[in-house]
Design an enzyme around this catalytic site. Structure first.
Site, PDB file in Angstrom:
ATOM      1  CG  ASP A  31      -2.098   0.936   1.053  1.00 28.86           C
ATOM      2  OD1 ASP A  31      -3.234   0.476   0.887  1.00 28.86           O
ATOM      3  OD2 ASP A  31      -1.856   2.170   1.077  1.00 28.86           O
ATOM      4  CB  ILE A  32       0.687   4.360  -2.040  1.00 31.30           C
ATOM      5  CG1 ILE A  32       1.722   5.324  -2.561  1.00 31.30           C
ATOM      6  CG2 ILE A  32      -0.590   5.071  -1.654  1.00 31.30           C
ATOM      7  CD1 ILE A  32       1.325   5.999  -3.875  1.00 31.30           C
ATOM      8  CG  ASN A  87     -12.219  -0.214   4.106  1.00 30.28           C
ATOM      9  OD1 ASN A  87     -12.519  -0.610   5.226  1.00 30.28           O
ATOM     10  ND2 ASN A  87     -11.104   0.465   3.862  1.00 30.28           N
ATOM     11  N   GLY A  93     -15.380   3.588   4.031  1.00 28.78           N
ATOM     12  CA  GLY A  93     -13.990   3.941   3.754  1.00 28.78           C
ATOM     13  C   GLY A  93     -13.450   3.443   2.437  1.00 28.78           C
ATOM     14  CG  HIS A 100      -8.739  -3.097  -2.462  1.00 30.30           C
ATOM     15  ND1 HIS A 100      -9.719  -2.403  -3.149  1.00 30.30           N
ATOM     16  CD2 HIS A 100      -8.488  -2.375  -1.337  1.00 30.30           C
ATOM     17  CE1 HIS A 100     -10.038  -1.317  -2.476  1.00 30.30           C
ATOM     18  NE2 HIS A 100      -9.307  -1.275  -1.366  1.00 30.30           N
TER      19      HIS A 100
HETATM   20  P1  5GP Z   1      -9.827   1.526   0.154  1.00 29.21           P
HETATM   21  O1  5GP Z   1      -9.874   2.913   0.753  1.00 29.21           O
HETATM   22  O2  5GP Z   1     -10.576   1.504  -1.168  1.00 29.21           O
HETATM   23  O3  5GP Z   1     -10.245   0.422   1.081  1.00 29.21           O
HETATM   24  O4  5GP Z   1      -8.307   1.223  -0.127  1.00 29.21           O
HETATM   25  C1  5GP Z   1      -7.593   1.784  -1.186  1.00 29.21           C
HETATM   26  C2  5GP Z   1      -6.136   1.682  -0.823  1.00 29.21           C
HETATM   27  O5  5GP Z   1      -5.380   1.875  -2.008  1.00 29.21           O
HETATM   28  C3  5GP Z   1      -5.677   2.740   0.186  1.00 29.21           C
HETATM   29  O6  5GP Z   1      -5.149   2.107   1.341  1.00 29.21           O
HETATM   30  C4  5GP Z   1      -4.617   3.529  -0.586  1.00 29.21           C
HETATM   31  O7  5GP Z   1      -3.531   3.919   0.238  1.00 29.21           O
HETATM   32  C5  5GP Z   1      -4.204   2.565  -1.678  1.00 29.21           C
HETATM   33  N1  5GP Z   1      -3.742   3.228  -2.893  1.00 29.21           N
HETATM   34  C6  5GP Z   1      -4.380   4.234  -3.554  1.00 29.21           C
HETATM   35  N2  5GP Z   1      -3.655   4.606  -4.640  1.00 29.21           N
HETATM   36  C7  5GP Z   1      -2.550   3.809  -4.651  1.00 29.21           C
HETATM   37  C8  5GP Z   1      -1.422   3.718  -5.524  1.00 29.21           C
HETATM   38  O8  5GP Z   1      -1.279   4.460  -6.513  1.00 29.21           O
HETATM   39  N3  5GP Z   1      -0.480   2.790  -5.231  1.00 29.21           N
HETATM   40  C9  5GP Z   1      -0.603   1.958  -4.148  1.00 29.21           C
HETATM   41  N4  5GP Z   1       0.387   1.069  -3.953  1.00 29.21           N
HETATM   42  N5  5GP Z   1      -1.645   2.011  -3.299  1.00 29.21           N
HETATM   43  C10 5GP Z   1      -2.611   2.937  -3.547  1.00 29.21           C
END
Ligand code: 5GP
Length: 115
Positions: A31-32, A87, A93, A100
Site C-alpha cells: 500500500d502506498i 472496506n 472507507g 481488494h
Molecule cells: P480503500 O480505501 O478503497 O479500502 O483502499 C484503497 C487503498 O489503495 C488505500 O489504502 C490507498 O492507500 C491505496 N492506494 C491508492 N492509490 C494507490 C497507488 O497508486 N499505489 C498503491 N500502492 N496504493 C494505492
C-alpha cells in the site's frame, strides 16, 4: 468504456507499484500509505467485482484465492498472523471500487483499521 482502476494500471506497469506476489488470477502490492508494519493489498486481476460482497456471490473460489495469497504474504513478510479488511462502500472507507483485501501484519495497534 470506463477508465482502468489504479490497481489495473499498476498491474499493467502504467504507474509504479511494488508487486510482492502474483498468481494467474491475483496480485498483491504494498500500500502506498501503510497503516501497519506490513500493509499489502491483494487484488483480483479482473475489475469485474467492485467489492467483496459482489465477489463472494460471483466467484467464491477467487475470494478464497485472495485469502490464500494473503496468508502466504503474511507468512513470507511477517510472522504469519494478519488482519484482513475489505472496506465495502464509501461510508465504510472504500475509495477504490475494484475489490481488494487489506492485509495488515506486524505489531498491530489494537484498534488499527483502514478508512
Ligand atoms: P480503500 O480505501 O478503497 O479500502 O483502499 C484503497 C487503498 O489503495 C488505500 O489504502 C490507498 O492507500 C491505496 N492506494 C491508492 N492509490 C494507490 C497507488 O497508486 N499505489 C498503491 N500502492 N496504493 C494505492
Amino acid at each position: 468504456m470506463s477508465e482502468p482502476t489504479v490497481f489495473t494500471r499498476i498491474l499493467n506497469g502504467e504507474i509504479p507499484g511494488e508487486i510482492v506476489a502474483e498468481t494467474d488470477r491475483v496480485f498483491a502490492i504494498t500500500d502506498i500509505s501503510p497503516q501497519a508494519p506490513l500493509h499489502v493489498l491483494v487484488i483480483p486481476k479482473t475489475e469485474q467485482y467492485r467489492d467483496v460482497a459482489e465477489l463472494a456471490e460471483g466467484d467464491p473460489a477467487l475470494l478464497a484465492e485472495i485469502i490464500a495469497v494473503a496468508k502466504r504474504v503474511a507468512a513470507e513478510k511477517a510472522d504469519g498472523e494478519f488482519r484482513l479488511i475489505f472496506n465495502t462502500g464509501p461510508k465504510a472507507g472504500q475509495t477504490v471500487f475494484h475489490v481488494h483485501a487489506h492485509v495488515l501484519a506486524g505489531d498491530l495497534e489494537e484498534k488499527s483499521l483502514i478508512g
